[in-house]
Design a protein around this motif. Sequence first.
Motif, PDB file in Angstrom:
ATOM      1  N   PHE A 206       0.597  -0.987   0.232  1.00 11.79           N
ATOM      2  CA  PHE A 206       0.125   0.105   0.227  1.00 11.79           C
ATOM      3  C   PHE A 206       0.648   0.860   0.227  1.00 11.79           C
ATOM      4  N   GLY A 207       0.559   1.731  -0.538  1.00 15.20           N
ATOM      5  CA  GLY A 207       1.588   3.194  -1.210  1.00 15.20           C
ATOM      6  C   GLY A 207       2.986   3.626  -2.013  1.00 15.20           C
ATOM      7  N   SER A 208       2.998   2.412  -2.652  1.00 14.58           N
ATOM      8  CA  SER A 208       4.098   1.907  -3.028  1.00 14.58           C
ATOM      9  C   SER A 208       3.975   2.028  -4.865  1.00 14.58           C
ATOM     10  N   SER A 209       2.328   2.126  -5.048  1.00 12.59           N
ATOM     11  CA  SER A 209       2.285   2.969  -6.572  1.00 12.59           C
ATOM     12  C   SER A 209       0.991   3.395  -6.570  1.00 12.59           C
ATOM     13  N   ILE A 210       0.541   3.787  -7.026  1.00 10.38           N
ATOM     14  CA  ILE A 210      -0.941   4.689  -7.021  1.00 10.38           C
ATOM     15  C   ILE A 210      -1.481   3.581  -7.525  1.00 10.38           C
ATOM     16  N   GLY A 211      -0.965   3.111  -9.024  1.00 13.15           N
ATOM     17  CA  GLY A 211      -1.612   2.226  -9.106  1.00 13.15           C
ATOM     18  C   GLY A 211      -2.730   0.945  -7.917  1.00 13.15           C
ATOM     19  N   THR A 212      -1.792   0.352  -7.542  1.00 13.27           N
ATOM     20  CA  THR A 212      -1.593  -0.326  -6.086  1.00 13.27           C
ATOM     21  C   THR A 212      -2.653   0.030  -5.606  1.00 13.27           C
ATOM     22  N   THR A 213      -2.359   0.892  -5.031  1.00 13.90           N
ATOM     23  CA  THR A 213      -2.632   1.302  -3.986  1.00 13.90           C
ATOM     24  C   THR A 213      -3.974   1.766  -3.954  1.00 13.90           C
ATOM     25  N   LEU A 214      -4.798   1.979  -5.313  1.00 14.62           N
ATOM     26  CA  LEU A 214      -6.371   2.046  -5.802  1.00 14.62           C
ATOM     27  C   LEU A 214      -6.937   1.287  -6.285  1.00 14.62           C
ATOM     28  N   MET A 215      -6.121   0.127  -6.298  1.00 15.28           N
ATOM     29  CA  MET A 215      -6.744  -0.879  -5.885  1.00 15.28           C
ATOM     30  C   MET A 215      -6.814  -2.216  -5.305  1.00 15.28           C
ATOM     31  N   LEU A 216      -6.056  -1.827  -4.060  1.00 16.08           N
ATOM     32  CA  LEU A 216      -5.915  -1.822  -2.856  1.00 16.08           C
ATOM     33  C   LEU A 216      -7.056  -1.585  -1.648  1.00 16.08           C
ATOM     34  N   ILE A 217      -7.179  -0.380  -2.007  1.00 15.19           N
ATOM     35  CA  ILE A 217      -8.684   0.744  -2.211  1.00 15.19           C
ATOM     36  C   ILE A 217      -9.924  -0.315  -2.499  1.00 15.19           C
TER      37      ILE A 217
END
Length: 302
Positions: A206-217
């Motif tokens: 979480f927070g490592s990249s915008i894409g990963t963060t948004l997908m986790l949300i």
Amino acid sequence: MQGLSESQKGILYCVIAHLFWGGMAPYFGFLRHVHVMEIAVNRGLWSVPIAAVIVWWLGQWGDIARIFRNPRHLGILALTSAIIVFNWGFYVWSIEVGRALESSLGYFINPLLNVIAGYLFLHERFTRAQVVAIALAALGVIIQTVATGVFPWLGLMLGTSFCIYGLLRKVVPVGATQGFLVEVLLIAPPLMVVEYWLFQTGKASFGSSIGTTLMLIGCGGLTAGALLFFAESLKRIRYSTAGILQYISPSLVFLTAVFMFGEHMDRWKLLSFAFIWVALAIYSFSAIRAEARRTAEIPATV
């Protein structure tokens, strides 16, 4: 939704819930670089604000307070919250380690487990055709077990845990949205501890990249949508009826596993799934006929 009976609304809500669940398989496939525990954690944590907004919008905060003042209802929801987190973790793990087909087998079995649970605990009854369907599904599991030489513990664990979750949510006299918010509030503290541990050990994405963060949300949105619609459906239809509609999500998982993730489908697995599909078709046809007869017997109202 105007013009639909409560039963029809329940069926619609159940179908929507399983479309959510079926769509999670390809979604989680894009998160294979994320620790399985972090996906499960974010599913729960990001469900909290979504459920809270819905409860606020519907003006149901008073119901939340009453649930926390009722030890029995609170205890049941604490148990269901623990069961669903257990189910999440194993489901995501199965996707990440390339065992999506095994997980889909569990969700093919689950509808028939719901039928059995409805019979034993809710006094729902089924016809001889439906008994045949249950036997065919059991035969499918036996074929899978003998062919692989390994007991299909993953599929059975997923199917059984979700069956217990649905049964408890159906019998507890709590609204769908209110109950879901209480569930995610109860699991939020331990989930935050796990997320903190992931950050401390360098395993958090979480927070490592915008894409990963948004997908986790987004995991929270998918999870909240599926469970809210499912809980709403359980208040309106028989548990066994909810079960037969569940073929939607494992079918989508099955197709995802073979055509998107490239998992191998040998003839024994295909035969096993074929027995289960036939069983579900028989049960569905029988249940639809019975529902049509019940509807015809109910006098029309203005």
